[in-house]
Design an enzyme around this catalytic site. Sequence first.
Site, mmCIF file in Angstrom:
data_model
loop_
_atom_site.group_PDB
_atom_site.id
_atom_site.type_symbol
_atom_site.label_atom_id
_atom_site.label_comp_id
_atom_site.label_asym_id
_atom_site.label_seq_id
_atom_site.Cartn_x
_atom_site.Cartn_y
_atom_site.Cartn_z
ATOM 1 N N GLU A 254 4.897 -8.735 22.339
ATOM 2 C CA GLU A 254 5.236 -8.995 23.794
ATOM 3 C C GLU A 254 5.304 -10.557 23.998
ATOM 4 O O GLU A 254 4.125 -10.962 24.286
ATOM 5 C CB GLU A 254 4.151 -8.024 24.647
ATOM 6 C CG GLU A 254 4.586 -7.848 25.973
ATOM 7 C CD GLU A 254 4.261 -8.997 26.833
ATOM 8 O OE1 GLU A 254 5.137 -9.595 27.376
ATOM 9 O OE2 GLU A 254 3.388 -9.118 27.485
ATOM 10 N N CYS A 288 3.781 -13.094 32.148
ATOM 11 C CA CYS A 288 4.819 -13.076 31.596
ATOM 12 C C CYS A 288 5.964 -12.339 32.377
ATOM 13 O O CYS A 288 7.193 -12.741 32.254
ATOM 14 C CB CYS A 288 4.806 -12.407 30.306
ATOM 15 S SG CYS A 288 4.048 -10.634 30.306
#
Length: 486
Positions: A254, A288
């Site tokens: 990720e 993110c």
Amino acid sequence: MSSYFTDLAQQYIDGEWRPGTGSWDIIDFNPYDGEKLASITIAAVEEIDQAYQAAARAQKEWAATNPYARRAVFEKALRLIEEREAEITEAIIAELGGTHLKAGFELHLAKEFLRESIQWALRPEGRILPSPVDGKENRVYRVPVGVVGVISPFNFPFLLSIKSVAPALAVGNAVVLKPHQNTPIVGGTLVAKIFEDAGLPGGLLNVVVTDIAEIGDAFIEHPIPKVISFTGSDKVGRHVATVCASLFKRSVLELGGNSAIVVLDDADIDYAVDAAVFSRYVHQGQVCMAANRVLVDRSIADVFTEKFVAKVRTLKSGDPRDPQTVIGPVINSQQAESISATVEQAVAEGGTALLHGTTTDNLVEPSVLTGVPADSDLLRQEVFGPVAFLIPFDGEEEAVRIVNDTPYGLSGAVHTGDIERGVAFAKQIDTGMFHVNDGTVHDEPLVPFGGEKHSGIGRLNGETTLEAFTTLKWISVQHGRSGFPF
């Protein structure tokens, strides 16, 4: 100050708390005021091996444990987090510079994911598949991979450690966790303490606080872990993926993002402003999924921009211990300097700072930029801080092109008065997640989470978590006798 920073400043290996044997100490600082929180002697390669060996020894018995008994550990861990919420909040504020709002957001999600992990202990199911061979019974078992290595980041360390650690343990694996050097307690040893107090047998969860300058690639190269779950930058993620692939390990990555929130001409402007401001500035933009880019149809750009800048001006910057603070410090001085340099570069390239926040130590005030040239690299990279790029566009086709013009593809959002118009727009974006009439920052226990392009490989949450931390084993049974050609 929470006792966590004195009590948990150690390695946790094979059920024992002990110092590392590495060649220096990691000093854990409060990013807002520079207060020294803890000093931890780092783990050396020897401790990495010991942690993985302990995990391998403990895993077999754990996998054979009645899943209802495994489930009880996670139920108690959830109760402990609820009981210790005030202390954990204090630790998040001190170690991360997270605001009260951010700490509440992180703890809420951590509890949701842990609550879902309680069920994962009972989820793995087998299948019986038909065979073209008479008398053949094909059994397909879903079994734990064995040992999982988890590397967690500094921005949501408690949540993102638990998000991999808890389900991996729940389905019968053992775990070795390496937290980020800036968040060794909240992202590492605090998680170990909760599971230790919840009754998890020793050896099943090990935490090594260390640095690649000391251990190199030992954490990911070690022969014991079969899966590495990594959350962090795409630069490091590329290296993790390369090493794992060369060793036939599975990696779940990720990575970063450069998300956009798109405001079409029929959007509710005030609502879109609220969504965009949250999506860009939550946790100082150190997310993110944060909306680096805010795209607005040119027909409404002036009114949107005025309202957007006005709202950003109201965001209070300062001490994260103050419940009114929205913008606290970024994690360290390198991040602060990088964010300031980004703003200066944007202005040097011809952009206009509608709001030019100042930087004092690690406290970076919000900036809003417009007019940055379309070919600027700044519009294609991840900016991990409180900086928004406003970009006008003419029509949906141009908006789609701009949104996709980045190496990343993690999250995004579109605002429109027509839901199906929004869904049609979302389908054209090369991204793992996209939201209609909402913000860009979302994570839920049951929905596949992950990105495309440089934003990662694989998914977590829901059924994808089960796939990430288990493997399939075919066992056939021949009832009667097979016939052989010789």
